[in-house]
Design an enzyme around this catalytic site. Sequence first.
Site, mmCIF file in Angstrom:
data_model
loop_
_atom_site.group_PDB
_atom_site.id
_atom_site.type_symbol
_atom_site.label_atom_id
_atom_site.label_comp_id
_atom_site.label_asym_id
_atom_site.label_seq_id
_atom_site.Cartn_x
_atom_site.Cartn_y
_atom_site.Cartn_z
ATOM 1 N N MET A 20 0.851 -1.184 0.000
ATOM 2 C CA MET A 20 0.000 0.000 0.000
ATOM 3 C C MET A 20 0.883 1.229 0.000
ATOM 4 O O MET A 20 1.639 1.454 0.954
ATOM 5 C CB MET A 20 -0.903 0.029 1.241
ATOM 6 C CG MET A 20 -1.938 -1.074 1.289
ATOM 7 S SD MET A 20 -2.932 -0.961 2.808
ATOM 8 C CE MET A 20 -1.740 -1.567 4.017
ATOM 9 N N ALA A 21 0.812 2.014 -1.070
ATOM 10 C CA ALA A 21 1.613 3.231 -1.157
ATOM 11 C C ALA A 21 1.266 4.152 0.006
ATOM 12 O O ALA A 21 0.097 4.452 0.251
ATOM 13 C CB ALA A 21 1.365 3.934 -2.483
ATOM 14 N N GLN A 74 8.081 -5.237 -4.194
ATOM 15 C CA GLN A 74 7.246 -5.143 -5.390
ATOM 16 C C GLN A 74 7.796 -4.100 -6.358
ATOM 17 O O GLN A 74 8.088 -2.968 -5.967
ATOM 18 C CB GLN A 74 5.811 -4.780 -5.025
ATOM 19 C CG GLN A 74 4.871 -4.853 -6.229
ATOM 20 C CD GLN A 74 3.460 -4.427 -5.903
ATOM 21 O OE1 GLN A 74 3.178 -3.243 -5.769
ATOM 22 N NE2 GLN A 74 2.554 -5.392 -5.772
ATOM 23 N N CYS A 105 -1.997 -1.700 -10.032
ATOM 24 C CA CYS A 105 -2.145 -0.318 -9.600
ATOM 25 C C CYS A 105 -2.924 0.474 -10.648
ATOM 26 O O CYS A 105 -2.506 0.572 -11.799
ATOM 27 C CB CYS A 105 -0.795 0.335 -9.358
ATOM 28 S SG CYS A 105 -0.931 2.040 -8.780
ATOM 29 N N GLY A 203 -9.119 -8.135 -1.389
ATOM 30 C CA GLY A 203 -10.263 -7.258 -1.594
ATOM 31 C C GLY A 203 -11.287 -7.367 -0.483
ATOM 32 O O GLY A 203 -11.908 -8.421 -0.291
ATOM 33 N N GLY A 225 -5.175 -5.358 3.265
ATOM 34 C CA GLY A 225 -4.625 -4.026 3.055
ATOM 35 C C GLY A 225 -5.159 -3.048 4.066
ATOM 36 O O GLY A 225 -4.698 -2.967 5.201
ATOM 37 N N ARG A 226 -6.191 -2.302 3.657
ATOM 38 C CA ARG A 226 -6.711 -1.239 4.523
ATOM 39 C C ARG A 226 -7.180 -1.748 5.877
ATOM 40 O O ARG A 226 -7.098 -1.028 6.879
ATOM 41 C CB ARG A 226 -7.845 -0.517 3.798
ATOM 42 C CG ARG A 226 -7.374 0.302 2.600
ATOM 43 C CD ARG A 226 -8.529 0.807 1.746
ATOM 44 N NE ARG A 226 -9.148 -0.253 0.960
ATOM 45 C CZ ARG A 226 -10.197 -0.085 0.164
ATOM 46 N NH1 ARG A 226 -10.760 1.104 0.070
ATOM 47 N NH2 ARG A 226 -10.688 -1.094 -0.526
#
Length: 333
Positions: A20-21, A74, A105, A203, A225-226
């Site tokens: 995650m950027a 990555q 992305c 997801g 992720g989030r």
Amino acid sequence: MQGGFYHSRLQHPGAVLAPMAGYSDAPMRQLASEQGALWTVSEMISARGLVLGGDTENLTLGRPFDGETNRVVQLFGADPDILAQATRQVQDWFHPAAIDLNMGCPVPKVRGKGGACLLQTPETAFELIRAMKTATPLDVSAKIRLGWDHDRSVEVAQGLAAAGVNLITVHGRTSAQRYTGEADWDAIARVAAAVDVPVVGSGDVTSVAAARARKVTGVATVMIGRGAVGNPWLFRALATGADTDDLPPAPERARTALRHAELQERFYDDDTGRLTLRPLRKVLPRYLPDHPELRDALVQVTTVQDVREVLAPLLAGTGDFAAPTPPGAQAAV
């Protein structure tokens, strides 16, 4: 695949920290690993930037924390020769456990340079994987979306497998969807059934229950992720088989938030802390969603001492306090 990094790690229960950027830097990866993440994935790094842009082994996107293990780096790019050279540089400079190709992305600045654009020309992606495989003995994986604007994930995944990829992560949205709508786990399940390499599903995994429900689709494991921002304990629950999403007590979460700030300061080695803690302003309140009175102060911290002062009552275990004055603000008279 047998005996490789991914095969070895998938023998254990748990989940994976997503790239995650702006989030999955070394301090966050460290916290996730300590809580049992199977592996972590760095923020994406431009292959062209590594090879042609003068980036060095001091590049913080790829640089490991002291003693960091089970870390995947990555890369993104669209030129086979550049990707191959970048793969060699990543191996030599950052000593990762494996290397991942970003094919998912969707942000505009990446278009034409790799990322989800590769889903429009998957033959290029297959060539990239073959080039990366010739450049390293490490496992090489790819993270894809379902497609650019429609689902062609099975076709893409089968081509990647034929090119020699060791693992595929599938995010259950198209690039056009960005992060809207719901991830399509039926589509992820079709990919998992169509290839003979492990598939990781990604997801909308934000809870233990969601992770366990997704595992029945046939994926090897799930990527988070989030849902992991401010909640590294999600990895511990999935690694240990716990069935609850209950967070630790507030004092423990406050200590972890403070430690995150301390790791941030140590990794980025900024004597003032004024630059290094800015990225954490969006993260620290996530550790304490049940203490909204702290948010205004946490989103203005500039030093570790600021964080320590804001969290002091919780760190002391009392939790009985009024909203603190934001750092740098003058208390009302």
